[in-house]
Each structure stands twice: as structure tokens, then as C-alpha cells.
Design a protein around this motif. Sequence first.
Motif, PDB file in Angstrom:
ATOM      1  N   ALA A 147      22.845 -11.948  11.660  1.00 64.16           N
ATOM      2  CA  ALA A 147      22.674 -10.805  10.763  1.00 64.16           C
ATOM      3  C   ALA A 147      23.993 -10.475  10.071  1.00 64.16           C
ATOM      4  N   GLY A 148      25.092 -10.637  10.795  1.00 59.29           N
ATOM      5  CA  GLY A 148      26.404 -10.407  10.204  1.00 59.29           C
ATOM      6  C   GLY A 148      26.692 -11.366   9.063  1.00 59.29           C
ATOM      7  N   GLN A 149      26.236 -12.602   9.178  1.00 51.78           N
ATOM      8  CA  GLN A 149      26.420 -13.557   8.088  1.00 51.78           C
ATOM      9  C   GLN A 149      25.581 -13.188   6.871  1.00 51.78           C
ATOM     10  N   VAL A 150      24.406 -12.642   7.105  1.00 55.98           N
ATOM     11  CA  VAL A 150      23.591 -12.153   5.982  1.00 55.98           C
ATOM     12  C   VAL A 150      24.322 -11.025   5.263  1.00 55.98           C
ATOM     13  N   LEU A 151      24.862 -10.087   6.029  1.00 55.87           N
ATOM     14  CA  LEU A 151      25.598  -8.978   5.427  1.00 55.87           C
ATOM     15  C   LEU A 151      26.821  -9.494   4.670  1.00 55.87           C
ATOM     16  N   ALA A 152      27.554 -10.413   5.284  1.00 57.63           N
ATOM     17  CA  ALA A 152      28.720 -10.987   4.609  1.00 57.63           C
ATOM     18  C   ALA A 152      28.301 -11.687   3.318  1.00 57.63           C
ATOM     19  N   GLY A 153      27.127 -12.324   3.345  1.00 59.34           N
ATOM     20  CA  GLY A 153      26.629 -12.971   2.142  1.00 59.34           C
ATOM     21  C   GLY A 153      26.375 -11.993   1.013  1.00 59.34           C
ATOM     22  N   THR A 154      25.819 -10.836   1.335  1.00 58.23           N
ATOM     23  CA  THR A 154      25.582  -9.838   0.280  1.00 58.23           C
ATOM     24  C   THR A 154      26.912  -9.342  -0.289  1.00 58.23           C
ATOM     25  N   GLN A 155      27.921  -9.247   0.551  1.00 59.17           N
ATOM     26  CA  GLN A 155      29.237  -8.803   0.080  1.00 59.17           C
ATOM     27  C   GLN A 155      29.880  -9.847  -0.827  1.00 59.17           C
ATOM     28  N   THR A 156      29.745 -11.128  -0.462  1.00 52.90           N
ATOM     29  CA  THR A 156      30.276 -12.194  -1.305  1.00 52.90           C
ATOM     30  C   THR A 156      29.525 -12.253  -2.633  1.00 52.90           C
ATOM     31  N   LEU A 157      28.216 -12.052  -2.583  1.00 51.74           N
ATOM     32  CA  LEU A 157      27.445 -12.026  -3.823  1.00 51.74           C
ATOM     33  C   LEU A 157      27.881 -10.869  -4.722  1.00 51.74           C
ATOM     34  N   ALA A 158      28.217  -9.738  -4.129  1.00 52.65           N
ATOM     35  CA  ALA A 158      28.705  -8.606  -4.928  1.00 52.65           C
ATOM     36  C   ALA A 158      29.999  -8.994  -5.646  1.00 52.65           C
ATOM     37  N   GLU A 159      30.861  -9.731  -4.957  1.00 51.06           N
ATOM     38  CA  GLU A 159      32.064 -10.236  -5.610  1.00 51.06           C
ATOM     39  C   GLU A 159      31.704 -11.193  -6.742  1.00 51.06           C
ATOM     40  N   THR A 202      22.332 -17.996  -0.437  1.00 51.49           N
ATOM     41  CA  THR A 202      23.108 -19.116  -0.969  1.00 51.49           C
ATOM     42  C   THR A 202      22.464 -19.638  -2.248  1.00 51.49           C
ATOM     43  N   GLY A 203      21.144 -19.688  -2.273  1.00 54.92           N
ATOM     44  CA  GLY A 203      20.444 -20.108  -3.476  1.00 54.92           C
ATOM     45  C   GLY A 203      20.759 -19.214  -4.657  1.00 54.92           C
ATOM     46  N   ALA A 204      20.836 -17.905  -4.421  1.00 55.75           N
ATOM     47  CA  ALA A 204      21.182 -16.977  -5.505  1.00 55.75           C
ATOM     48  C   ALA A 204      22.575 -17.275  -6.035  1.00 55.75           C
ATOM     49  N   ALA A 205      23.516 -17.519  -5.136  1.00 53.56           N
ATOM     50  CA  ALA A 205      24.883 -17.827  -5.557  1.00 53.56           C
ATOM     51  C   ALA A 205      24.931 -19.115  -6.366  1.00 53.56           C
ATOM     52  N   PHE A 247      15.805 -16.046 -19.922  1.00 53.27           N
ATOM     53  CA  PHE A 247      14.929 -15.329 -18.985  1.00 53.27           C
ATOM     54  C   PHE A 247      14.754 -16.109 -17.694  1.00 53.27           C
ATOM     55  N   ALA A 248      14.501 -17.419 -17.804  1.00 54.97           N
ATOM     56  CA  ALA A 248      14.270 -18.239 -16.615  1.00 54.97           C
ATOM     57  C   ALA A 248      15.492 -18.252 -15.709  1.00 54.97           C
ATOM     58  N   LYS A 249      16.677 -18.314 -16.300  1.00 53.50           N
ATOM     59  CA  LYS A 249      17.911 -18.355 -15.503  1.00 53.50           C
ATOM     60  C   LYS A 249      18.115 -17.050 -14.735  1.00 53.50           C
ATOM     61  N   TYR A 250      18.032 -15.939 -15.463  1.00 52.54           N
ATOM     62  CA  TYR A 250      18.269 -14.651 -14.803  1.00 52.54           C
ATOM     63  C   TYR A 250      17.144 -14.312 -13.825  1.00 52.54           C
ATOM     64  N   ARG A 251      15.933 -14.703 -14.169  1.00 55.69           N
ATOM     65  CA  ARG A 251      14.837 -14.432 -13.245  1.00 55.69           C
ATOM     66  C   ARG A 251      15.025 -15.215 -11.942  1.00 55.69           C
ATOM     67  N   GLY A 252      15.602 -16.411 -12.034  1.00 54.01           N
ATOM     68  CA  GLY A 252      15.857 -17.178 -10.822  1.00 54.01           C
ATOM     69  C   GLY A 252      16.691 -16.397  -9.827  1.00 54.01           C
ATOM     70  N   VAL A 253      17.735 -15.737 -10.307  1.00 57.74           N
ATOM     71  CA  VAL A 253      18.579 -14.914  -9.429  1.00 57.74           C
ATOM     72  C   VAL A 253      17.791 -13.723  -8.906  1.00 57.74           C
ATOM     73  N   ASP A 297      14.637 -13.390  -8.487  1.00 65.43           N
ATOM     74  CA  ASP A 297      13.633 -13.816  -7.507  1.00 65.43           C
ATOM     75  C   ASP A 297      14.266 -14.128  -6.155  1.00 65.43           C
ATOM     76  N   GLN A 298      15.481 -14.686  -6.162  1.00 65.34           N
ATOM     77  CA  GLN A 298      16.172 -14.950  -4.887  1.00 65.34           C
ATOM     78  C   GLN A 298      16.483 -13.640  -4.171  1.00 65.34           C
ATOM     79  N   PHE A 299      16.963 -12.658  -4.928  1.00 67.85           N
ATOM     80  CA  PHE A 299      17.237 -11.355  -4.320  1.00 67.85           C
ATOM     81  C   PHE A 299      15.959 -10.745  -3.746  1.00 67.85           C
ATOM     82  N   ALA A 300      14.865 -10.848  -4.503  1.00 69.28           N
ATOM     83  CA  ALA A 300      13.594 -10.294  -4.036  1.00 69.28           C
ATOM     84  C   ALA A 300      13.116 -11.012  -2.782  1.00 69.28           C
ATOM     85  N   ALA A 301      13.270 -12.330  -2.756  1.00 68.64           N
ATOM     86  CA  ALA A 301      12.842 -13.104  -1.584  1.00 68.64           C
ATOM     87  C   ALA A 301      13.657 -12.742  -0.367  1.00 68.64           C
ATOM     88  N   ALA A 302      14.963 -12.530  -0.539  1.00 65.65           N
ATOM     89  CA  ALA A 302      15.809 -12.143   0.593  1.00 65.65           C
ATOM     90  C   ALA A 302      15.405 -10.776   1.134  1.00 65.65           C
TER      91      ALA A 302
END
Length: 205
Positions: A20-32, A94-97, A173-179, A181-186
Motif C-alpha cells: 500500500a505504501g508503494q501505491v501511495l508513493a506512486g501517486t506522489q511520483t505521478l503528482a510530480e 505505472t501505466g498512467a506514467a 482526446f485518445a491520449k489524454y483519455r488514456g491517462v 482511464d488509468q487513474f479511474a481504474a486505479a
Amino acid sequence: MKLRFFRHETAGLDSLVLMAGQVLAGTQTLAELLGARRADFPALAEAMRQHEGAATAQFSTLLTTMRTSFINPLPREDLYALGRLLHETSEILTGAAEFIELYTLERIPARGADQLEILSRQAELTVAAMKALNDLDSLEDYWLEILRLAKRADHTHRVLVAELLENHSPASFAKYRGVADQFAAASTKMRAVATQVGSIIVKES
């Protein structure tokens, strides 16, 4: 709550906390990553892959622990389900990144940042919940709050997709929607973790 007569191994729970800590760290890296320059994309995407690799290693440790421990703190199927969901969440992040890196998306819409903020809050709550799995009575509020956040995430995603469709060319649209959708899936995976915890609460009560 069921009475416990034997001391349980805690290594499995420790692995869930670390995942779970790695998931949280992932959201922080994505924010960067959302605020980074294009030149910084490769390093931040690699950091995301490292978070995922660490989650994979902990999932492997969890599986080994379940096989070798005589008494587990929770049923093996529940430990496995939680570990699998956390690992899948890390993969999705990772897919979102990689979407952002590969398509060099420097200007993620503000509502995409809102998605990530909700997801980060879900991750924070999930870390705390994994630390409290040996005290299930304390987790009912967590379960309900994650569900509330998931509904908010779903709404944010729907609005974002509509805005992207209105303001972007089909290719963009397809590019931004890809990101998005990854956020929504997570977020959906975080909801599934909470649902699994809710199931454990019911079974163990």
C-alpha cells in the motif's frame, strides 16, 4: 470479533502495508510527473516502475509467507486478494506514467489532477487500513470513506471525459483519455481493496 488462541505471524500484514505504501508513493511520483518538464519524464516514469517492482517483490514475499506460515492473521484467500489488488493498482499507476512519458503530455487538464488527488487520498487511507488489519473493528469508517471517494472519482472521470471530447481533437482526446482511464481504474482497484476489507469485517465479526 472472533477470539484468537494462537499468536499469528504478522509478516503477511507487513507486506500489505509495504505494498500500500508503494501505491501511495506512486501517486506522489505521478503528482510530480504532472508538473514536470518533458526532460524529466523518463526519470519519473522509471521511478514509477521502481515502485511497481517493489510492490511485486512484496507480493512475492506475501505469497511465500502464506505458504510457510502455520497460522496466518487472516484467511489466505483474503490476504491473497488484498495483495493482488494492491499489486494491480501499482501496475495501473505505472501505466498512467508511461502514457504521459510516451505521449509527452505536458499539460494534463486540471480535472485530471483532481482525479489524482482523490486517488492519493484513497491510497493514504488504504495504508492506514492495512496497518489496522489486526483490529478490524476500527475499519468500518475506512470502508465507507473509500466508497464515498470512489463515487467522487467516478463522477470526476465522467466530467473529464466529456470535457476532453469537447476540447480536443480525436488523437489528442485518445491520449489524454488514456491517462484519465488509468487513474479511474486505479481508483476502482482501491475501492475493491476496501470492499475486500468489508468482506473480511463481515466474516470475522
